[in-house]
Design a protein around this motif. Structure first.
Motif, PDB file in Angstrom:
ATOM      1  N   LEU A   1       4.571   8.059   6.821  1.00  0.00           N
ATOM      2  CA  LEU A   1       5.393   8.743   5.834  1.00  0.00           C
ATOM      3  C   LEU A   1       6.873   8.602   6.170  1.00  0.00           C
ATOM      4  CD1 LEU A   1       3.390  12.091   5.435  1.00  0.00           C
ATOM      5  CD2 LEU A   1       2.998   9.879   4.322  1.00  0.00           C
TER       6      LEU A   1
ATOM      7  N   ALA B   1      -0.688  -0.041  -0.663  1.00  0.00           N
ATOM      8  CA  ALA B   1      -0.506   0.928  -1.739  1.00  0.00           C
ATOM      9  C   ALA B   1       0.765   0.597  -2.491  1.00  0.00           C
ATOM     10  CB  ALA B   1      -0.449   2.351  -1.182  1.00  0.00           C
ATOM     11  N   TYR B   2       0.937   1.255  -3.627  1.00  0.00           N
ATOM     12  CA  TYR B   2       2.137   1.139  -4.449  1.00  0.00           C
ATOM     13  C   TYR B   2       2.844   2.492  -4.459  1.00  0.00           C
ATOM     14  CZ  TYR B   2       0.701  -3.401  -6.355  1.00  0.00           C
ATOM     15  OH  TYR B   2       0.362  -4.717  -6.510  1.00  0.00           O
ATOM     16  N   PRO B   3       3.725   2.768  -3.483  1.00  0.00           N
ATOM     17  CA  PRO B   3       4.461   4.041  -3.525  1.00  0.00           C
ATOM     18  C   PRO B   3       5.362   4.153  -4.743  1.00  0.00           C
ATOM     19  CG  PRO B   3       5.385   2.579  -1.868  1.00  0.00           C
ATOM     20  CD  PRO B   3       4.124   1.933  -2.342  1.00  0.00           C
ATOM     21  N   GLU B   4       5.807   3.012  -5.251  1.00  0.00           N
ATOM     22  CA  GLU B   4       6.595   2.946  -6.474  1.00  0.00           C
ATOM     23  C   GLU B   4       6.088   1.771  -7.293  1.00  0.00           C
ATOM     24  OE1 GLU B   4      10.683   2.618  -5.508  1.00  0.00           O
ATOM     25  OE2 GLU B   4      10.885   4.683  -4.787  1.00  0.00           O
TER      26      GLU B   4
ATOM     27  N   ARG C   1       6.739  10.101   1.405  1.00  0.00           N
ATOM     28  CA  ARG C   1       6.052   9.018   0.721  1.00  0.00           C
ATOM     29  C   ARG C   1       5.500   8.034   1.749  1.00  0.00           C
ATOM     30  NH1 ARG C   1       9.920   6.246  -3.446  1.00  0.00           N
ATOM     31  NH2 ARG C   1      10.855   5.720  -1.432  1.00  0.00           N
ATOM     32  N   VAL C   2       4.438   7.337   1.354  1.00  0.00           N
ATOM     33  CA  VAL C   2       3.841   6.315   2.215  1.00  0.00           C
ATOM     34  C   VAL C   2       4.706   5.068   2.156  1.00  0.00           C
ATOM     35  CG1 VAL C   2       1.816   4.877   2.611  1.00  0.00           C
ATOM     36  CG2 VAL C   2       1.529   7.236   1.854  1.00  0.00           C
ATOM     37  N   TYR C   3       5.321   4.711   3.298  1.00  0.00           N
ATOM     38  CA  TYR C   3       6.151   3.505   3.332  1.00  0.00           C
ATOM     39  C   TYR C   3       5.472   2.354   4.080  1.00  0.00           C
ATOM     40  CZ  TYR C   3       7.450   4.204   8.253  1.00  0.00           C
ATOM     41  OH  TYR C   3       7.419   4.335   9.630  1.00  0.00           O
TER      42      TYR C   3
ATOM     43  N   THR D   1      -2.612   9.725  -2.665  1.00  0.00           N
ATOM     44  CA  THR D   1      -2.222   8.322  -2.688  1.00  0.00           C
ATOM     45  C   THR D   1      -3.463   7.464  -2.849  1.00  0.00           C
ATOM     46  OG1 THR D   1      -1.035   6.567  -1.497  1.00  0.00           O
ATOM     47  CG2 THR D   1      -2.360   8.080  -0.183  1.00  0.00           C
TER      48      THR D   1
END
Length: 205
Positions: A114, A79-82, A119-121, A26
């Motif tokens: 996670l 961050a941009y998980p999506e 995923r990092v939320y 990530t």
């Protein structure tokens, strides 16, 4: 006999390797609040969603501001998980300021939360060093930042209609379960529509 056993062992090893999830990378970014520039890479981290171990691949701390403006000291970290989906936190540049008395004792800690899909939320930042010690890069050098991976746990589900356990007053007295008793409304709720229907019908006549 040895050939079938060898094939079976090879298949088991291949299945175990295939079922083991690989490490996930990530990218963390930061952006000064007072600036309209694009987010800048803060760190690139790889983590194992099973063991929750992490490794800092690269880390570039933000430049400290010499301005007296309060907004100049604030940065967004996330961050941009999506695509087009930003998750992060608002922090101060003072978190990354090295200590003048004990160098290396105040290494900041990045928290990666996670979800159920690994995923990092959410992203957090703390000025306190991690209890596990300073992490190192792939080259074996101190990374300058610590990382903790936290997995979300399902919320507690309340248990309804459960018997109440009465605590014993004396040590020699045993605990007693009090059975759950429905209230009067819970027992005869089905009579309410009938009464309402009779009241409406009787008023019309």
């Amino acid at each position: 006999m040895w050939l079938p056993n060898l094939l079976t062992s090879a298949l088991l090893v291949a299945a175990s390797v295939a079922s083991t999830p690989a490490t996930i990378q990530t990218e963390l970014l930061y952006q000064p609040v007072a600036s309209s520039s694009k987010p800048i890479e803060l760190a690139r981290i790889s983590y194992d969603p099973v063991s929750l171990r992490s490794r800092v691949i690269s880390y570039t701390p933000p430049q400290l501001s010499s301005s007296n403006d309060k907004d100049a000291d604030l940065i967004r970290i996330g961050a941009y998980p999506e695509p087009n989906s930003w998750v992060g936190v608002l922090s101060s540049l003072s978190v990354f300021k090295p200590s003048s008395t004990l160098p290396g004792s105040d290494v900041p800690t990045i928290l990666l939360y996670l979800d159920s899909r690994n995923r990092v939320y959410h992203v957090g930042i703390s000025s306190q060093s991690s209890a596990a010690g300073t992490q190192r890069t792939q080259a074996g050098k101190p990374s300058g930042v610590n990382v903790e991976v936290v997995r979300s746990e399902p919320a507690a589900v309340p248990q309804l209609n459960k018997a109440i356990v009465r605590r014993a007053d004396d040590e020699g007295e045993e605990q007693e379960e009090v059975p759950f008793v429905n209230s009067l409304l819970q027992k005869y709720w089905w009579l309410l529509p009938i009464v309402l229907l009779l009241a409406v019908g009787g008023g019309g006549s």
